[in-house]
Write a protein that holds these residues in place. Sequence first.
Motif, PDB file in Angstrom:
ATOM      1  N   GLY A  39      24.759 -39.390 -26.989  1.00 45.75           N
ATOM      2  CA  GLY A  39      25.190 -38.002 -27.087  1.00 45.75           C
ATOM      3  C   GLY A  39      26.542 -37.758 -26.449  1.00 45.75           C
ATOM      4  O   GLY A  39      27.303 -36.892 -26.897  1.00 45.75           O
ATOM      5  N   ILE A  40      26.858 -38.519 -25.397  1.00 45.61           N
ATOM      6  CA  ILE A  40      28.177 -38.381 -24.759  1.00 45.61           C
ATOM      7  C   ILE A  40      29.253 -38.922 -25.696  1.00 45.61           C
ATOM      8  O   ILE A  40      30.306 -38.301 -25.885  1.00 45.61           O
ATOM      9  N   TYR A  41      28.998 -40.095 -26.273  1.00 45.96           N
ATOM     10  CA  TYR A  41      29.946 -40.654 -27.236  1.00 45.96           C
ATOM     11  C   TYR A  41      30.205 -39.661 -28.363  1.00 45.96           C
ATOM     12  O   TYR A  41      31.350 -39.445 -28.773  1.00 45.96           O
ATOM     13  N   GLN A  46      35.672 -35.914 -30.506  1.00 44.30           N
ATOM     14  CA  GLN A  46      36.663 -34.906 -30.874  1.00 44.30           C
ATOM     15  C   GLN A  46      38.056 -35.204 -30.347  1.00 44.30           C
ATOM     16  O   GLN A  46      39.023 -34.592 -30.811  1.00 44.30           O
ATOM     17  N   VAL A  47      38.186 -36.138 -29.398  1.00 46.03           N
ATOM     18  CA  VAL A  47      39.529 -36.445 -28.915  1.00 46.03           C
ATOM     19  C   VAL A  47      40.371 -37.120 -29.988  1.00 46.03           C
ATOM     20  O   VAL A  47      41.599 -37.132 -29.905  1.00 46.03           O
ATOM     21  N   ILE A 107      27.873 -32.829 -20.520  1.00 44.50           N
ATOM     22  CA  ILE A 107      26.813 -33.691 -21.033  1.00 44.50           C
ATOM     23  C   ILE A 107      26.746 -34.982 -20.222  1.00 44.50           C
ATOM     24  O   ILE A 107      25.659 -35.448 -19.849  1.00 44.50           O
ATOM     25  N   ALA A 108      27.913 -35.549 -19.933  1.00 44.38           N
ATOM     26  CA  ALA A 108      27.949 -36.785 -19.136  1.00 44.38           C
ATOM     27  C   ALA A 108      27.348 -36.548 -17.753  1.00 44.38           C
ATOM     28  O   ALA A 108      26.575 -37.375 -17.248  1.00 44.38           O
ATOM     29  N   PHE A 267      34.983 -44.606 -32.294  1.00 43.24           N
ATOM     30  CA  PHE A 267      33.814 -43.733 -32.276  1.00 43.24           C
ATOM     31  C   PHE A 267      33.041 -43.894 -33.578  1.00 43.24           C
ATOM     32  O   PHE A 267      33.616 -43.780 -34.662  1.00 43.24           O
ATOM     33  N   SER A 268      31.758 -44.141 -33.473  1.00 49.67           N
ATOM     34  CA  SER A 268      30.922 -44.330 -34.651  1.00 49.67           C
ATOM     35  C   SER A 268      30.734 -43.010 -35.391  1.00 49.67           C
ATOM     36  O   SER A 268      30.288 -42.024 -34.816  1.00 49.67           O
TER      37      SER A 268
END
Length: 493
Positions: A39-41, A46-47, A107-108, A267-268
């Motif tokens: 969830g953090i990934y 968005q970066v 979230i992290a 990012f996947s």
Amino acid sequence: MLIAVVVSSCTKLDEEPFGRLSPETYYKTEAEANSSVAGIYQSFQQVQGVSAPWTISVEGTDEFIVPGRASGGWFDQNNIDIMQHNVKADNQAVSNAWNNIFSEIGIANAVIESLNASPSVGSFKTQIAEARALRAYGYFYAMDFWGNLPLVTVGKIEQNNLPGTTARADIFKFVESEMLAAVNDLPAANSVNKATYYPRLTKEAVYAALAMVYLNAEVYTGTARWNDAVTMCNNVINTGAFGLESNVVESFKALNEGKTKEVIFAFSIDPARSSGGNAYMLYTQPALDQQRYSLPFAPANGFSTQKEALDRYEVQDRRRNLLQFGPQFKLDGSPLVDSKGVQLNLVNCVSFTAAADNEGYRVLKYVPEGVTWSGSNGNTDYVQTRYSDILLTKAEALFRSGTTAEALTLVNQVRTRSNATTLTSLTLKNLEEERAREFIWEGHRRRDMIRFGTYFNTTWTFKTSVTPAFRSIYPIPLTQIATNPKLKQNTGY
């Protein structure tokens, strides 16, 4: 927040009532821990995705414009103010970027706190390291955009104990220490099965992030850290795990996900599995690209580039092929025409507020080859860090510390790959322009221009005056100051 992460990251909870989820009842296995770290990934995507924060990292530079169209679309004063270096504290794009970055940080924080509270915490060293590194990455972007900001490391903020503003230099120390600590518990790229471990963080991905942090250290703290930047680059280079592809575009194809030797961190993306979506084609391309690439949607004719960016490339430089300009053709070589039979001819943009639909050159970075579409969202992974960045970062750090011969060799490695003329000498201008050519629309340009000074002392088509130094950082959004009066607005705003 933890419950939200869990629910969005899992498909089976074994009938566990949501209200009873806790570190003691949920984080028992590696799979359960991985699901929440994912969830953090996903939040951090968005970066590099086509929304804030990515947009504010390229807007306001000489490589990116979002002109209002004469047809009525795309006019947004928030964009115009960023492009003209006239941002105000109520700018919605800047506020969106803040919200996105601090959502990822929040979230992290929640995941780190919960993992540390689990009875199985000893089994989750890798996951905690990933979460700490991703949180630090978020703070790196926040530090870069806003300078002084709240430093929060807890999962829940008490209303009667709101955080104040932490100095940029102290945020830098936090980012550095968290990344260095995370490296110890992350696997090396050569020790994992890339096909199954991709796209999670490795030691080398965090070393690459630290190289970027150190390259900009003088901007953030007043003290240069060139040698540390070189060390971090060597930590990546010396593994032999990465290299340059034969063509830069290979790193941006859906078919190459997890296979290219150049991508260090990505990012996947998979909209079919609710794992984000790559909307690059939608936002950047002209509508007629629907027929050129057989797309299931008509692109929205938005983000563009300009003459200054195109003119940096030599004619034979293969990276120039990523830019679309002049008369346009279908893949079979026939003219790309509209319903009236008129060929699309992309020309330089000369109007901020009433641009014709064919004004503005385009950058086709994420090519549609091999993409699976869900509406207008593709499944191509967003690329965060490439090996060419390591080579050019090391080259700049070496050059600035007086080692020019090796720096020249590294720059020529990148140029030769794209068939650009070999340089016989090197200047800071060469280094800046090579980064601009290599990383167009990859989110580096604003940060690079600030470091080289050109963000302030040069002008281009839509930026016609010198920029005051205080605009090297954005204003803290008014909505944040209204919510938390302990925050102090940046000087000049």
